[in-house]
Design a protein around this motif. Structure first.
Motif, PDB file in Angstrom:
ATOM      1  N   PRO A  42      77.807  21.250  22.145  1.00  0.00           N
ATOM      2  CA  PRO A  42      76.801  20.617  22.872  1.00  0.00           C
ATOM      3  C   PRO A  42      76.732  21.708  24.169  1.00  0.00           C
ATOM      4  N   VAL A  43      75.434  21.773  24.811  1.00  0.00           N
ATOM      5  CA  VAL A  43      75.425  22.672  25.872  1.00  0.00           C
ATOM      6  C   VAL A  43      74.577  22.075  26.963  1.00  0.00           C
ATOM      7  N   LEU A  44      75.340  22.027  28.027  1.00  0.00           N
ATOM      8  CA  LEU A  44      74.501  21.319  29.279  1.00  0.00           C
ATOM      9  C   LEU A  44      73.712  22.447  29.970  1.00  0.00           C
ATOM     10  N   TYR A  45      72.254  22.380  30.122  1.00  0.00           N
ATOM     11  CA  TYR A  45      71.327  23.393  30.200  1.00  0.00           C
ATOM     12  C   TYR A  45      70.615  22.882  31.424  1.00  0.00           C
ATOM     13  N   PRO A  46      70.182  23.969  32.325  1.00  0.00           N
ATOM     14  CA  PRO A  46      69.532  23.366  33.580  1.00  0.00           C
ATOM     15  C   PRO A  46      68.060  23.049  33.271  1.00  0.00           C
ATOM     16  N   THR A  47      67.470  22.308  33.957  1.00  0.00           N
ATOM     17  CA  THR A  47      66.263  21.637  33.600  1.00  0.00           C
ATOM     18  C   THR A  47      65.092  22.657  34.093  1.00  0.00           C
ATOM     19  N   LYS A  48      63.762  22.235  33.898  1.00  0.00           N
ATOM     20  CA  LYS A  48      62.615  23.263  33.857  1.00  0.00           C
ATOM     21  C   LYS A  48      62.828  23.503  35.662  1.00  0.00           C
ATOM     22  N   GLU A  49      63.042  22.566  36.250  1.00  0.00           N
ATOM     23  CA  GLU A  49      62.956  22.774  37.655  1.00  0.00           C
ATOM     24  C   GLU A  49      63.911  23.602  38.467  1.00  0.00           C
ATOM     25  N   ALA A  50      65.063  23.752  37.466  1.00  0.00           N
ATOM     26  CA  ALA A  50      66.062  24.466  38.238  1.00  0.00           C
ATOM     27  C   ALA A  50      65.916  25.973  38.085  1.00  0.00           C
ATOM     28  N   VAL A  51      66.105  26.759  39.445  1.00  0.00           N
ATOM     29  CA  VAL A  51      65.687  28.066  39.621  1.00  0.00           C
ATOM     30  C   VAL A  51      66.340  29.028  38.831  1.00  0.00           C
ATOM     31  N   ILE A  52      67.710  28.629  38.258  1.00  0.00           N
ATOM     32  CA  ILE A  52      68.385  29.578  37.296  1.00  0.00           C
ATOM     33  C   ILE A  52      67.716  29.492  35.886  1.00  0.00           C
ATOM     34  N   ARG A  53      67.167  28.644  35.390  1.00  0.00           N
ATOM     35  CA  ARG A  53      66.627  28.768  34.001  1.00  0.00           C
ATOM     36  C   ARG A  53      65.733  29.796  33.635  1.00  0.00           C
ATOM     37  N   PRO A  54      65.101  30.326  34.309  1.00  0.00           N
ATOM     38  CA  PRO A  54      64.394  31.724  33.755  1.00  0.00           C
ATOM     39  C   PRO A  54      65.469  32.838  33.373  1.00  0.00           C
ATOM     40  N   TYR A  55      66.589  32.976  34.008  1.00  0.00           N
ATOM     41  CA  TYR A  55      67.689  33.850  33.931  1.00  0.00           C
ATOM     42  C   TYR A  55      68.420  33.577  32.789  1.00  0.00           C
ATOM     43  N   VAL A  56      68.614  32.277  32.524  1.00  0.00           N
ATOM     44  CA  VAL A  56      69.318  31.902  31.529  1.00  0.00           C
ATOM     45  C   VAL A  56      68.524  31.941  30.311  1.00  0.00           C
ATOM     46  N   GLU A  57      67.075  31.598  30.081  1.00  0.00           N
ATOM     47  CA  GLU A  57      66.390  31.756  29.008  1.00  0.00           C
ATOM     48  C   GLU A  57      66.444  33.212  28.768  1.00  0.00           C
ATOM     49  N   ARG A  58      66.141  34.152  29.611  1.00  0.00           N
ATOM     50  CA  ARG A  58      66.058  35.646  29.303  1.00  0.00           C
ATOM     51  C   ARG A  58      67.397  36.349  28.568  1.00  0.00           C
ATOM     52  N   LEU A  59      68.596  35.462  29.249  1.00  0.00           N
ATOM     53  CA  LEU A  59      69.898  36.117  28.757  1.00  0.00           C
ATOM     54  C   LEU A  59      70.057  35.508  27.106  1.00  0.00           C
ATOM     55  N   LEU A  60      69.678  34.398  26.942  1.00  0.00           N
ATOM     56  CA  LEU A  60      69.997  33.624  25.708  1.00  0.00           C
ATOM     57  C   LEU A  60      68.834  34.673  24.559  1.00  0.00           C
ATOM     58  N   ILE A  61      67.712  35.018  25.086  1.00  0.00           N
ATOM     59  CA  ILE A  61      66.886  35.405  24.113  1.00  0.00           C
ATOM     60  C   ILE A  61      67.342  36.859  23.808  1.00  0.00           C
ATOM     61  N   ALA A  62      67.923  37.360  24.847  1.00  0.00           N
ATOM     62  CA  ALA A  62      68.256  38.612  24.640  1.00  0.00           C
ATOM     63  C   ALA A  62      69.507  38.959  23.475  1.00  0.00           C
ATOM     64  N   HIS A  63      70.084  37.620  23.388  1.00  0.00           N
ATOM     65  CA  HIS A  63      70.950  37.692  22.395  1.00  0.00           C
ATOM     66  C   HIS A  63      71.106  37.058  21.365  1.00  0.00           C
ATOM     67  N   GLY A  64      69.622  36.831  21.118  1.00  0.00           N
ATOM     68  CA  GLY A  64      69.087  36.270  19.999  1.00  0.00           C
ATOM     69  C   GLY A  64      69.281  34.710  19.690  1.00  0.00           C
ATOM     70  N   VAL A  65      69.441  34.233  20.789  1.00  0.00           N
ATOM     71  CA  VAL A  65      69.663  32.588  20.978  1.00  0.00           C
ATOM     72  C   VAL A  65      68.285  32.072  21.207  1.00  0.00           C
ATOM     73  N   THR A  66      67.493  31.277  20.471  1.00  0.00           N
ATOM     74  CA  THR A  66      66.308  30.981  20.643  1.00  0.00           C
ATOM     75  C   THR A  66      66.328  29.366  20.577  1.00  0.00           C
ATOM     76  N   ARG A  67      67.395  28.818  19.889  1.00  0.00           N
ATOM     77  CA  ARG A  67      67.314  27.280  19.839  1.00  0.00           C
ATOM     78  C   ARG A  67      68.765  26.625  20.295  1.00  0.00           C
ATOM     79  N   LEU A  68      69.007  25.574  20.980  1.00  0.00           N
ATOM     80  CA  LEU A  68      70.136  24.998  21.271  1.00  0.00           C
ATOM     81  C   LEU A  68      70.267  23.707  20.780  1.00  0.00           C
ATOM     82  N   PRO A  69      70.530  23.315  19.186  1.00  0.00           N
ATOM     83  CA  PRO A  69      70.270  22.175  18.750  1.00  0.00           C
ATOM     84  C   PRO A  69      70.964  20.865  19.385  1.00  0.00           C
ATOM     85  N   LYS A  70      71.976  21.080  20.189  1.00  0.00           N
ATOM     86  CA  LYS A  70      72.849  20.282  21.057  1.00  0.00           C
ATOM     87  C   LYS A  70      72.653  20.236  22.415  1.00  0.00           C
TER      88      LYS A  70
END
Length: 308
Positions: free
Chosen positions: A197-225
């Motif tokens: 399970p991953v507790l993930y920042p919401t769309k309004e969170a200022v850190i969300r774009p940073y996290v999305e870029r990091l995960l995409i760079a490591h091949g993570v495009t989907r978090l099922p939980k």
């Protein structure tokens, strides 16, 4: 850097002579003798190594160097006078209000010490602290409901009409309970977070774009939980009680990490580093209370940085 030999009396005397165009009239205005005025001016000219006045039977006139010095000396005295008046008014005006928006990361890291320092000044100011997503806080700042927002620098599109002053930089952490299975791995793979399970920042969170870029760079495009949340209470409780991975600004969990309650996964997250600072309305003159609280925040941020 200002020459320490230049004193307030030098600048005050110079400006009075420049205004009166007379040593005698300046001496009367300053309630000192004419020889004292002449001596003070001579000291200033010796320090600056230029002549500031031309003296004649008709009085005194500014030289070109004197004109230049007058421009800046006058502004300095005016600023000093305004500063003294502002402090006096702040002390005499009675109770006032200061409304500040804070992101959770700074609320946990630097705001407590800043509030203690601010209250120690006995400003008789009621301090209201509001937390929430960055977009929400900035909209209230722009609308005049808040005097200051303390948090990450927003996207340029959201900064129209606002000014930002940098305090420090922070990254995003992937926090888990100290018995989490991934901690048994010598070098956890970021891609393994899809198994938990991953507790993930919401769309309004200022850190969300940073996290999305990091995960995409490591091949993570989907978090099922994935559970999206900005609730620190829920995030902390759920992470401590399950194998969840909490993706959160490092400042939010700094105390939990120091106490050993939570542990940061040893992942490379430098790509998520962003500036944290003070955002104000660019066209609003700061009140004495706001200036003092900003100073307290800077001191707290500097102290925390020295402890790292």
């Amino acid at each position: 850097m200002i020459d320490p030999r230049v004193k307030y009396r030098h600048v005050q005397c110079f400006m009075e002579v420049a205004r009166k165009r007379s040593l005698v009239k300046a001496a009367d205005a300053l309630a000192i003798t004419q020889p004292a005025v002449s001596k003070t001016l001579k000291e200033l000219e010796d320090i600056l190594k230029v002549r500031l006045f031309e003296r004649s039977r008709k009085g005194v006139t500014l030289t070109q160097f004197g004109e230049v010095f007058s421009h800046y000396a006058g502004a300095s005295l005016a600023a000093l006078s305004q500063g003294l008046d502002s402090v006096a008014q702040a002390r005499m005006s009675g109770e006032s209000y200061l409304n500040v928006g804070v992101l959770p990361s700074v609320a946990a890291r630097i705001v407590p010490d800043a509030v203690r320092a601010f209250q120690a000044e006995n400003m008789e100011t009621t301090l209201t602290l509001i937390t929430g997503p960055n977009t929400f806080l900035l909209s209230r700042l722009r609308g005049g409901e808040l005097d200051l927002v303390v948090g990450r620098l927003a996207d340029p599109a959201q900064m129209a009409g606002l000014a930002f002053a940098h305090l420090y930089s922070e990254s995003v952490s992937f926090a888990v309970r100290k018995e989490h299975p991934l901690l048994a791995e010598e070098k956890p793979d970021l891609g393994r977070i899809v198994d938990y399970p991953v507790l993930y920042p919401t769309k309004e969170a200022v850190i969300r774009p940073y996290v999305e870029r990091l995960l995409i760079a490591h091949g993570v495009t989907r978090l099922p939980k994935r559970v999206e949340t900005i609730s620190n209470i829920f995030g902390r409780t759920y992470t401590l009680e399950t194998d969840a991975i909490w993706v959160i600004s490092s400042g939010v969990i700094s105390r939990d990490i120091a106490a050993g309650d939570l542990v940061e996964l040893p992942l490379e997250t430098i790509e998520t580093t962003g500036p944290v600072g003070l955002t104000t309305r660019a066209d609003a003159a700061p009140t004495p209370a706001l200036l003092m609280f900003q100073s307290a925040l800077r001191a707290s941020a500097e102290q925390k940085s020295m402890q790292l």
